[in-house]
Design a protein around this motif. Structure first.
Motif, short mmCIF file in Angstrom:
data_model
loop_
_atom_site.label_atom_id
_atom_site.label_comp_id
_atom_site.label_asym_id
_atom_site.label_seq_id
_atom_site.Cartn_x
_atom_site.Cartn_y
_atom_site.Cartn_z
N LEU A 9 8.18 -14.45 24.24
CA LEU A 9 7.44 -14.90 26.05
C LEU A 9 6.34 -16.20 25.85
O LEU A 9 5.98 -15.47 24.40
CB LEU A 9 6.78 -13.92 26.00
CG LEU A 9 5.56 -13.98 27.02
CD1 LEU A 9 5.86 -14.64 27.76
CD2 LEU A 9 4.92 -12.82 27.19
N ALA A 10 5.76 -16.67 26.07
CA ALA A 10 5.05 -17.91 25.59
C ALA A 10 4.17 -18.20 26.51
O ALA A 10 4.30 -18.02 27.42
CB ALA A 10 5.34 -18.93 25.24
N VAL A 11 2.47 -17.82 26.43
CA VAL A 11 1.27 -17.98 27.27
C VAL A 11 0.99 -19.01 26.95
O VAL A 11 -0.21 -18.49 25.91
CB VAL A 11 0.91 -16.36 27.03
CG1 VAL A 11 0.38 -16.12 28.27
CG2 VAL A 11 2.28 -15.02 27.39
N THR A 17 -6.41 -12.52 31.84
CA THR A 17 -4.71 -12.32 32.70
C THR A 17 -4.27 -12.93 31.37
O THR A 17 -3.26 -12.05 31.17
CB THR A 17 -4.70 -13.44 33.71
OG1 THR A 17 -5.91 -13.46 34.43
CG2 THR A 17 -3.28 -13.90 34.33
N GLY A 18 -3.99 -14.15 30.99
CA GLY A 18 -3.11 -14.09 29.51
C GLY A 18 -3.08 -13.36 28.59
O GLY A 18 -2.05 -13.26 27.78
N ILE A 19 -4.22 -12.69 28.00
CA ILE A 19 -4.32 -12.05 27.72
C ILE A 19 -3.27 -10.54 27.15
O ILE A 19 -2.52 -9.84 27.45
CB ILE A 19 -5.83 -11.44 26.56
CG1 ILE A 19 -6.28 -12.16 25.85
CG2 ILE A 19 -5.47 -10.10 25.75
CD1 ILE A 19 -6.20 -12.88 24.87
N ALA A 20 -3.58 -10.01 28.56
CA ALA A 20 -2.92 -9.27 29.97
C ALA A 20 -1.42 -9.11 29.66
O ALA A 20 -0.49 -8.28 29.64
CB ALA A 20 -3.53 -9.23 31.21
N ALA A 21 -0.94 -10.86 30.52
CA ALA A 21 0.43 -11.17 30.42
C ALA A 21 1.03 -10.71 28.80
O ALA A 21 1.79 -10.25 28.38
CB ALA A 21 0.30 -12.72 30.48
N LYS A 37 -6.42 -24.02 24.31
CA LYS A 37 -6.43 -24.88 24.21
C LYS A 37 -8.19 -25.00 23.35
O LYS A 37 -8.60 -25.64 22.99
CB LYS A 37 -6.89 -25.89 25.00
CG LYS A 37 -7.60 -26.24 26.62
CD LYS A 37 -7.74 -27.13 27.40
CE LYS A 37 -7.81 -26.90 28.08
NZ LYS A 37 -7.95 -27.53 29.76
N GLN A 38 -9.17 -24.29 24.44
CA GLN A 38 -10.65 -24.24 23.41
C GLN A 38 -10.73 -23.82 22.48
O GLN A 38 -10.26 -23.18 21.43
CB GLN A 38 -10.72 -23.40 24.47
CG GLN A 38 -11.02 -23.90 26.00
CD GLN A 38 -12.02 -25.17 26.05
OE1 GLN A 38 -12.87 -25.70 26.01
NE2 GLN A 38 -11.46 -25.54 26.83
N ALA A 39 -11.46 -23.47 21.68
CA ALA A 39 -12.09 -23.06 20.10
C ALA A 39 -11.47 -21.67 20.33
O ALA A 39 -11.84 -20.99 18.87
CB ALA A 39 -13.33 -24.09 19.91
N GLN A 40 -12.37 -20.85 21.83
CA GLN A 40 -12.82 -19.61 21.25
C GLN A 40 -11.74 -19.41 22.71
O GLN A 40 -11.72 -19.57 23.31
CB GLN A 40 -13.97 -19.42 21.34
CG GLN A 40 -14.90 -19.70 22.45
CD GLN A 40 -16.05 -19.08 22.42
OE1 GLN A 40 -16.88 -19.02 23.46
NE2 GLN A 40 -16.32 -18.73 21.25
N ALA A 41 -11.23 -17.86 22.52
CA ALA A 41 -10.84 -16.75 23.69
C ALA A 41 -11.94 -16.97 24.84
O ALA A 41 -12.92 -16.32 24.70
CB ALA A 41 -10.38 -15.88 23.04
N GLY A 42 -10.67 -15.86 25.90
CA GLY A 42 -12.03 -15.60 27.24
C GLY A 42 -11.13 -17.01 28.20
O GLY A 42 -11.80 -15.93 29.50
#
Length: 73
Positions: A9-11, A17-21, A37-42
Motif C-alpha cells: 500500500l502506497a499512500v 486521511t492519509g495517516i488514517a489510511a 511533499k511538504q516538510a512536515q506532516a499534517g
C-alpha cells in the motif's frame, strides 16, 4: 536520485486521511509507505477548524439523538 520500494500500500499525503489510511493498511499487516511533499506532516488537517456538535437544535429537529458518551465511543 531515485529509489525503488516494494510495498502493498502506497499512500500519497500525510494529512489526517492519509495517516488514517496508512494505519488501516498497516493494522491489516500490509507493508505500507506514506509519502508527503511538504516538510512536515499534517496536510489540510493542520489548518482545519470547526466544532464538534452534539444535541444541537438542528439534530433534534432531524430526529437525531446522540449523547456525548455515545459520540465519544
Amino acid at each position: 536520485m531515485s529509489k525503488e520500494y516494494t510495498v502493498d500500500l502506497a499512500v500519497a499525503g500525510c494529512g489526517g486521511t492519509g495517516i488514517a489510511a496508512a494505519d488501516a493498511g498497516a493494522s491489516q499487516g500490509l507493508k505500507t509507505l506514506v509519502i508527503e511533499k511538504q516538510a512536515q506532516a499534517g496536510g489540510n488537517t493542520k489548518i482545519s477548524s470547526g466544532f464538534f456538535a452534539i444535541d444541537t437544535k438542528e439534530q433534534r429537529e432531524a430526529g437525531l439523538q446522540l449523547s456525548t458518551e455515545e459520540a465519544i465511543q
